[in-house]
Each structure stands twice: as structure tokens, then as C-alpha cells.
Design a protein around this motif. Structure first.
Motif, PDB file in Angstrom:
ATOM      1  N   GLU A 194       3.900  -5.705  13.332  1.00 59.90           N
ATOM      2  CA  GLU A 194       3.290  -6.593  12.234  1.00 59.90           C
ATOM      3  C   GLU A 194       2.762  -6.060  11.191  1.00 59.90           C
ATOM      4  N   SER A 195       2.231  -4.529  11.302  1.00 62.46           N
ATOM      5  CA  SER A 195       1.653  -3.920  10.442  1.00 62.46           C
ATOM      6  C   SER A 195       2.823  -3.867   8.939  1.00 62.46           C
ATOM      7  N   VAL A 196       3.983  -3.456   9.654  1.00 59.98           N
ATOM      8  CA  VAL A 196       5.118  -3.166   8.620  1.00 59.98           C
ATOM      9  C   VAL A 196       5.422  -4.440   8.038  1.00 59.98           C
ATOM     10  N   SER A 222      -2.834   1.244  -0.374  1.00 55.76           N
ATOM     11  CA  SER A 222      -3.227   1.515   1.071  1.00 55.76           C
ATOM     12  C   SER A 222      -3.298   0.136   1.731  1.00 55.76           C
ATOM     13  N   MET A 223      -2.975   0.185   3.062  1.00 60.11           N
ATOM     14  CA  MET A 223      -3.194  -1.131   4.087  1.00 60.11           C
ATOM     15  C   MET A 223      -3.613  -0.759   5.377  1.00 60.11           C
ATOM     16  N   ASN A 224      -4.596  -1.416   5.790  1.00 55.84           N
ATOM     17  CA  ASN A 224      -4.978  -1.079   7.161  1.00 55.84           C
ATOM     18  C   ASN A 224      -4.764  -2.609   8.032  1.00 55.84           C
ATOM     19  N   VAL A 225      -4.352  -2.233   9.221  1.00 57.35           N
ATOM     20  CA  VAL A 225      -4.331  -3.330  10.196  1.00 57.35           C
ATOM     21  C   VAL A 225      -4.600  -2.983  11.514  1.00 57.35           C
ATOM     22  N   ASN A 226      -6.014  -3.644  11.808  1.00 58.99           N
ATOM     23  CA  ASN A 226      -6.557  -3.323  13.079  1.00 58.99           C
ATOM     24  C   ASN A 226      -5.899  -3.828  14.191  1.00 58.99           C
ATOM     25  N   PHE A 271       3.028  -5.458   5.430  1.00 54.32           N
ATOM     26  CA  PHE A 271       2.820  -4.570   4.190  1.00 54.32           C
ATOM     27  C   PHE A 271       4.098  -4.926   3.235  1.00 54.32           C
ATOM     28  N   ARG A 272       5.416  -5.037   4.078  1.00 55.14           N
ATOM     29  CA  ARG A 272       6.584  -5.182   3.096  1.00 55.14           C
ATOM     30  C   ARG A 272       6.253  -6.770   2.290  1.00 55.14           C
ATOM     31  N   ARG A 273       5.800  -7.525   3.109  1.00 53.97           N
ATOM     32  CA  ARG A 273       5.630  -8.860   2.450  1.00 53.97           C
ATOM     33  C   ARG A 273       4.505  -8.895   1.256  1.00 53.97           C
ATOM     34  N   LEU A 274       3.530  -8.178   1.423  1.00 55.94           N
ATOM     35  CA  LEU A 274       2.473  -8.116   0.274  1.00 55.94           C
ATOM     36  C   LEU A 274       3.032  -7.231  -0.794  1.00 55.94           C
ATOM     37  N   ARG A 306      -0.195   4.349   1.549  1.00 56.63           N
ATOM     38  CA  ARG A 306      -0.655   4.706   2.931  1.00 56.63           C
ATOM     39  C   ARG A 306      -0.697   3.335   3.808  1.00 56.63           C
ATOM     40  N   LEU A 307      -0.258   3.603   4.902  1.00 56.39           N
ATOM     41  CA  LEU A 307      -0.363   2.263   5.738  1.00 56.39           C
ATOM     42  C   LEU A 307      -0.930   2.825   7.052  1.00 56.39           C
ATOM     43  N   TYR A 308      -2.255   2.059   7.630  1.00 61.20           N
ATOM     44  CA  TYR A 308      -2.668   2.252   8.617  1.00 61.20           C
ATOM     45  C   TYR A 308      -2.847   1.050   9.591  1.00 61.20           C
ATOM     46  N   GLY A 309      -2.573   1.408  10.972  1.00 63.14           N
ATOM     47  CA  GLY A 309      -2.494   0.444  11.838  1.00 63.14           C
ATOM     48  C   GLY A 309      -2.695   0.969  13.364  1.00 63.14           C
ATOM     49  N   ALA A 310      -3.043  -0.007  14.386  1.00 66.60           N
ATOM     50  CA  ALA A 310      -2.942   0.517  15.930  1.00 66.60           C
ATOM     51  C   ALA A 310      -1.384   0.473  16.323  1.00 66.60           C
TER      52      ALA A 310
END
Length: 257
Positions: A169-171, A190-194, A174-177, A159-163
């Protein structure tokens, strides 16, 4: 007998004269080559009519989908372009077909060609989904966001969450991590980027990692180092929002910086 001796009321009939002209009768003989040529011309005209009719009415009967498909279903792809079966094989616009199929979810690229006598063939390549974005779209292995295909289940996806303003930037984060975790046999659950790009992630080993909104790459390197030193079963949370080091929350009690 003189005119004076003619019976009263009688009229003198003038002698019959031969016509000055006679009706001429003649026969025109047309050479056989002319008849053959005329027949060939009519044959070509008829063939042309038939060809023109076939050109506009020869139907497409089959849609064939070819490709190594892990997520998409060939039957579903073919069903969405069944309109081609009402088209003429000769006049069908393959560019229109290509654009429609290329716009479908998870389609990476597609080549369309006609195959004699009545088939349309699609050579299809699909994207591999790796995460679910905001529970609404799929993130693919190439970093592209795609709609969810009909019937596709997202169970088990990360799960990837972001504004929306920080979607790119969220993508990227995620890919780098995920790339950094691959060598450790881990994944991002899961990852969340506000909106201010502060990053929080949950790893498959159970760690909750807080990266903050700055120096992501530097903090990622610190996380990788900690993964090699700490027992995953003893750690609950890793807070990297510090100039150096990290704050660790253990599964038991106490916090160590």
C-alpha cells in the motif's frame, strides 16, 4: 648278417621314415582397402577421444556484459560470476548463470548466451531506482523493491517509510502521489505510511501534507487543486483530514481552514 651275428650290446636302428604330414607355409594378403578402413577407424577413435576431452575441458575465458546501465557496473556484474571461468564452454549451465544474475539488485531481466569460442555474453536490463524504502531497500520505477547494489549511493533519492505489513500500500500511495505531482513539476521528498495506513508526505516545494488513513484518492485531488491556487512559498503544512477542504498552516502565523 643275422641277428645271431650282431655284436654284443648293439641295437638295431629302425629305418628313417618320412613324416606323414609336412608343415605348410602360406602368406595371407590383406587388401589395401582394409588397411585404409582400419586407419580411418583409428583416426575416428582418436578424434572422438580428443573431442570428448575438449568437451569437458574447453575453458570459458571471458564474461561480456552488454546493456545500457545507469546504476549497475558491468565490471561488478562480471566479477560476481567469475566462477564460470572454471567451467567448460560446452557444459556450462547458462540457466544457472541467468538465475544468479537475475537475482542481483536492480536487475530487471537478463539473457545469457555462449559466444564461440570461449565467451559468455550477458544482455542486461536494469531497474531505475526512484526512492529509498526505510533506508534499507530501493523502490524502482516499476514499483518493485530491491536490495541496494554494492557501492551505490542513495544520496538525493526520495525517502519512503512504512510498516512491513502495509508495504504494498505504501508503494501504491507513493507512486500515485508522484504521478499527480509530475504535471506540477514537483516530486515527493519523503513519505511515511504507518501501520494503519495513515499517510504523511513532504513535497519538493516544502509542503508537509497530511492525508490521514482514508479517502486517499479524493484528498489527493484536493491537494492538486490547492497547488494551483496557493503560493507555495507561503504554505508550511496542508492537512487534508477533513470531510471537505483543508487546514492550512502558513509560513507566517495563523491557520486558515
Amino acid at each position: 648278417m643275422s641277428d645271431k651275428q650282431l655284436p654284443r650290446g648293439a641295437t638295431l636302428v629302425p629305418p628313417r621314415r618320412e613324416p606323414l604330414t609336412r608343415k605348410l607355409k602360406f602368406r595371407v594378403r590383406i587388401p589395401a582397402q582394409v588397411w585404409v578402413g582400419l586407419g580411418i577407424a583409428l583416426l575416428f577413435v582418436g578424434a572422438g577421444v580428443l573431442v570428448r576431452q575438449a568437451y569437458h575441458t574447453w575453458p570459458v575465458k571471458d564474461v561480456v556484459v552488454i546493456g545500457r546501465l545507469n546504476v549497475l557496473h558491468a565490471e561488478e556484474i562480471a566479477r560476481q560470476i567469475l566462477w564460470v571461468r572454471n567451467e567448460s564452454f560446452f557444459t556450462l549451465d547458462v540457466t544457472r548463470v541467468q538465475r544468479q544474475v537475475a537475482a542481483m539488485p536492480l536487475v530487471s531481466r537478463v539473457a545469457v548466451r555462449k559466444r564461440w569460442p570461449d565467451s559468455v555474453e550477458l544482455l542486461l536490463y536494469e531497474e531505475l531506482p526512484v526512492a529509498l524504502w526505510n533506508d534499507e531497500q530501493l523502490l524502482t520505477a516499476t514499483g518493485r523493491l530491491s536490495d541496494i547494489p554494492p557501492g551505490f549511493t542513495t544520496t538525493g533519492l526520495m525517502r519512503l517509510y512504512g510498516a512491513d505489513p502495509v508495504k504494498n500500500e505504501s508503494v501504491k500511495y507513493f507512486r500515485r502521489l508522484q504521478q499527480a505531482l509530475n504535471d506540477r513539476g514537483l516530486t515527493v521528498n519523503s513519505m511515511n505510511v504507518n501501520a494503519v495506513q495513515a499517510v504523511d508526505a513532504t513535497l519538493s516545494n516544502g509542503w508537509v501534507v497530511r492525508f490521514g488513513r482514508k479517502y486517499f484518492e479524493e484528498r489527493l485531488q484536493r491537494l492538486v487543486a490547492l497547488l494551483g491556487k496557493l503560493d507555495a512559498n507561503e504554505v508550511r503544512q496542508v492537512d487534508l483530514r477533513y470531510g471537505k477542504g483543508a487546514a492550512i498552516r502558513w509560513q507566517t502565523t495563523g491557520v486558515t481552514g
